[in-house]
Scaffold this active site. Structure first.
Site, PDB file in Angstrom:
ATOM      1  N   TRP A 269       0.823  -1.204   0.000  1.00 57.95           N
ATOM      2  CA  TRP A 269       0.000   0.000   0.000  1.00 57.95           C
ATOM      3  C   TRP A 269       0.861   1.259   0.000  1.00 57.95           C
ATOM      4  O   TRP A 269       0.395   2.324   0.382  1.00 57.95           O
ATOM      5  CB  TRP A 269      -0.946  -0.013   1.195  1.00 57.95           C
ATOM      6  CG  TRP A 269      -2.106  -0.936   1.000  1.00 57.95           C
ATOM      7  CD1 TRP A 269      -3.336  -0.629   0.501  1.00 57.95           C
ATOM      8  CD2 TRP A 269      -2.146  -2.342   1.266  1.00 57.95           C
ATOM      9  NE1 TRP A 269      -4.133  -1.742   0.442  1.00 57.95           N
ATOM     10  CE2 TRP A 269      -3.434  -2.818   0.910  1.00 57.95           C
ATOM     11  CE3 TRP A 269      -1.224  -3.250   1.773  1.00 57.95           C
ATOM     12  CZ2 TRP A 269      -3.814  -4.132   1.042  1.00 57.95           C
ATOM     13  CZ3 TRP A 269      -1.599  -4.578   1.907  1.00 57.95           C
ATOM     14  CH2 TRP A 269      -2.873  -5.013   1.544  1.00 57.95           C
ATOM     15  N   ASP A 386     -12.415 -12.932   3.550  1.00 58.28           N
ATOM     16  CA  ASP A 386     -11.560 -11.818   3.153  1.00 58.28           C
ATOM     17  C   ASP A 386     -10.113 -12.286   3.136  1.00 58.28           C
ATOM     18  O   ASP A 386      -9.594 -12.766   4.153  1.00 58.28           O
ATOM     19  CB  ASP A 386     -11.745 -10.652   4.125  1.00 58.28           C
ATOM     20  CG  ASP A 386     -11.131  -9.356   3.610  1.00 58.28           C
ATOM     21  OD1 ASP A 386     -10.363  -9.409   2.627  1.00 58.28           O
ATOM     22  OD2 ASP A 386     -11.419  -8.295   4.193  1.00 58.28           O
ATOM     23  N   TYR A 532      -6.755   5.278  -0.729  1.00 56.18           N
ATOM     24  CA  TYR A 532      -8.128   4.845  -0.453  1.00 56.18           C
ATOM     25  C   TYR A 532      -8.235   4.159   0.905  1.00 56.18           C
ATOM     26  O   TYR A 532      -9.319   4.006   1.451  1.00 56.18           O
ATOM     27  CB  TYR A 532      -8.630   3.909  -1.549  1.00 56.18           C
ATOM     28  CG  TYR A 532      -8.101   2.496  -1.494  1.00 56.18           C
ATOM     29  CD1 TYR A 532      -8.821   1.486  -0.878  1.00 56.18           C
ATOM     30  CD2 TYR A 532      -6.863   2.173  -2.049  1.00 56.18           C
ATOM     31  CE1 TYR A 532      -8.339   0.190  -0.824  1.00 56.18           C
ATOM     32  CE2 TYR A 532      -6.379   0.883  -2.001  1.00 56.18           C
ATOM     33  CZ  TYR A 532      -7.114  -0.102  -1.392  1.00 56.18           C
ATOM     34  OH  TYR A 532      -6.628  -1.387  -1.338  1.00 56.18           O
TER      35      TYR A 532
END
Length: 698
Positions: A269, A386, A532
């Site tokens: 990220w 997930d 985000y």
């Protein structure tokens, strides 16, 4: 399948459970295995012809052309038989002579290094001379994976087996068409979408501005089925557990990320994607899974939508109904108290050092459809799983399966990981400030920001389908309050306009006084580009204001227009939002409210990407030409642009890099155009199940 005879099983028992499915291609048995004395078969009328004249197997035909269409597996690009458990398939066995009632033979199936199982069969109509058509029905809870097959003739002396023949290997998958299977799905449209569709859409941006990213799942592409089985082998999951859908999806959730066991994808990220591929450049799962299976090393890099896309391929490939869910304003609550605590300094700027919770502009996960025999029956159906590594569960970075209905009702005491998912869609956002003495003071609580909307692709249509109501009751309703109280009983505690990249931001800050006397307000207004995930990238505006607000009046002392160039980072590779608004608190006496603005469109829409134009002969075995054009619609140049294209079973991922795209000169756009030639389709490839054109992505 049922257990084999004692003579066989005793000779193959292993003290350790088998964990490798694909690594057992050697000969499994001797061609002839003599009986022990107590297992000897006595025949009152022994065959006078002796051993050399006894029955022999000449050929085993897996009848792919008959079986695979009936099992809805003909799209798998493989030369092997692919079937679904709980449903009959047929084999044609040719013998050296016509079979008589005195002849004894059986079918044996072996997976991994475990003991074989014998399959009961029935004789089907169509007996001609020396061949038989046999019908076999695997049980609805059969292990899922790749099986080796043998025809074994029982003689008075022992067992005579066919030689190891890879052409008779077969794959057995979950079966959502069989009501006895744990992944049974009740209607045909859902089966078509959630198991058989090999392309789809993943939603990003914000609830107000849904942005669709096409994704090629490619579960039927050559090598993908083996790659999915390899993932299970790499995790050393016992083969005996691979018929259990709950254990399969839980293990898959851990292995799609590389956080613990060198799984498929490395999460990244940051803004540095050197040594790998930026997450925004992936257009599908196929290249990722094939690279992992061929190298055994984690693929770099992925973010939440990539993890969800690859996991969806894994699930659909094995026959489990699955879909990708996007949760907008998704909370990451580190301590599970249903509070997202955003702390600000006394001057109003964000206290990043002491803020541990975060709100993701959007977050993608998966849902799988299955029975939950470990839960009350009504909690079966869609389950959240997930693969993005966020928190550990039983020592590994994974999440789920957790019943969606249980989350909606606040029944978070059930397995697995329901409290974390409940917090992702229900947390309250607490804006806190630290005064000059170090005390943390609550300024404002927003109960509606988190879980603003949850979306997935609509069944058999290229449109979004909002599923928020399956996760939560309407905000402020009695049912919502009841669900929150229920969740607290399990230990949980509870205490805008659009911005477009390349365009100026008109920000108006309004202060409202509800006091009978004038109030003086000091505030700091900060604008920043964020990922985000809520992580700040850079601030491009910061301005302090002081204003006196008349009694029971509103004032707008600040109207600010930001510099468009400052809004766009040097690289458009990262997905970002652009919040702009006053950072709480506003200093002064009296009660004031502040409001944050919406999110920006993501960088992937920083220009016009035309639909791919296909020319040439669109037929199996023929080359096609695909033309892709990208238009820079900004008034400033773009740098380091990559065009990527992929089509399921027609074209592997192709990329073209451009260093520069000019800005709009005199109303004219700079157009980048690239033409590709599709790989010639082989004769055994089937057309994509949806008939859609290849997808492209900047």
């Amino acid at each position: 399948f049922t257990p084999a005879s004692r003579a066989v099983t005793e000779s193959r028992m292993s003290p350790q459970p088998s964990t490798s499915n694909l690594g057992n291609d050697e000969d499994d048995f001797p061609l002839f295995e003599a009986f022990h004395e107590d297992d000897k078969v006595f025949d009152d009328d022994p065959d006078p012809r002796g051993w050399r004249e006894s029955l022999r197997v000449v050929e085993v035909n897996t009848c792919r052309d008959i079986n695979m269409p009936k099992h809805r597996t003909q799209a798998y690009d493989t030369e092997y038989l692919v079937i679904r458990r709980g449903q009959e398939f047929v084999l044609r066995v040719t013998f050296s002579r016509p079979v008589t009632p005195r002849d004894k033979f059986k079918l044996e199936f072996l997976i991994g290094a475990s003991e074989p199982v014998s399959a009961p069969f029935s004789h089907r109509p169509g007996h001609v001379g020396s061949w038989l058509l046999l019908g076999i029905t695997p049980q609805a809870d059969t292990i899922v994976g790749k099986f080796r097959m043998y025809v074994t003739i029982v003689t008075t002396r022992g067992l005579q087996r066919t030689k190891r023949d890879p052409d008779t290997d077969c794959y057995i998958l979950f079966n959502c068409w069989n009501s006895e299977d744990s992944v049974y799905y009740p209607d045909d449209e859902g089966r078509q979408e959630y198991v058989l569709s090999d392309v789809g859409a993943i939603y990003m941006g914000s609830k107000e501005t849904l942005l669709s990213r096409d994704w090629v799942f490619g579960q039927f592409d050559r090598g993908i089925l083996d790659a999915c089985i390899y993932i299970l082998d790499a995790s050393r999951m016992p083969i005996r557990n691979r018929g259990d859908a709950i254990k399969m999806v839980r293990k898959g959730s851990a292995l799609i990320n590389s956080q613990d066991e060198d799984g498929v994808l490395v999460g990244n990220w940051s803004e540095n994607f050197s040594g790998g591929t930026a997450p925004t450049l992936w257009t599908g799962s196929v290249n990722i899974l094939l690279q992992y299976a061929n190298t055994g090393s984690p693929v770099r890099y992925g973010q939440c939508w990539v993890f969800a896309g690859v996991f969806n391929t894994f699930l659909r490939c094995l026959g489990i109904p699955a879909r990708v869910i996007s949760n907008f304003n998704s909370a990451h609550d580190n301590n599970g108290n249903l509070k997202i605590e955003l702390i600000f300094k006394s001057d109003g700027s964000a206290d990043e050092r002491n803020t541990h919770d975060s709100i993701w502009n959007y977050h993608c996960w998966n849902e799988v459809y299955m029975k939950r025999p470990d839960l009350p029956p009504r909690l079966s159906g869609w389950q959240v799983v997930d693969a993005t590594p966020q928190e550990t569960s039983d020592g590994l970075y994974r999440c789920g399966p957790a019943s969606v209905l249980a989350i909606k009702e606040g029944q978070v005491g059930h397995s697995y990981d329901a409290p974390f998912i409940f917090a992702e869609v229900n947390s309250d956002v607490h804006y806190l400030t630290r005064d000059k003495y170090g005390n943390v003071i609550s300024v404002y609580v927003d109960k509606t920001l988190v879980g603003r909307g949850l979306f997935t692709k609509h069944i058999l249509a290229d449109t979004p389908d909002e599923v928020t109501s399956t996760y939560k009751h309407p905000e402020g309703s009695p049912d919502e309050a009841k669900a929150m109280v229920t969740a607290q009983g399990f230990g949980l505690e509870r205490d805008d306009g659009q911005v477009e990249l390349g365009k100026d931001v008109d920000l108006v800050v309004e202060f409202q006084s509800k006091s009978d006397t004038a109030q003086t307000v000091k505030a700091l207004v900060t604008c920043a580009v964020i990922f985000y995930t809520g992580v700040l990238s850079n601030r491009f505006k910061s301005e302090a204001v002081e204003i006196t607000v008349p009694p029971n009046k509103s004032e707008s002392p600040l109207s600010m227009r930001s510099d468009q160039k400052a809004q766009v980072d040097d690289s458009l590779a990262a997905e970002r939002g652009l919040p702009a608004g006053p950072q709480p608190p506003a200093q002064g006496r009296g009660r004031f409210w502040t409001r944050r603005s919406g999110r920006a469109k993501r960088e992937a829409d920083a220009g016009a990407l035309a639909a791919p134009q296909v020319s040439g002969i669109q037929a199996v075995g023929q080359d096609m030409f695909v033309n892709v054009s990208f238009v820079n619609t900004f008034t400033f140049p773009l740098h380091n642009i990559t065009l990527a294209i992929e089509g399921p079973r027609t074209m592997t991922n192709r990329k073209r890099f451009y260093k520069y795209a000019r800005p709009l000169p005199s109303g004219r756009a700079c157009v980048l155009t690239r033409a590709w030639v599709c790989v010639s389709a082989s004769s055994n490839l089937k057309p994509p199940s949806t008939g859609r054109n290849p997808s492209s992505r900047k």
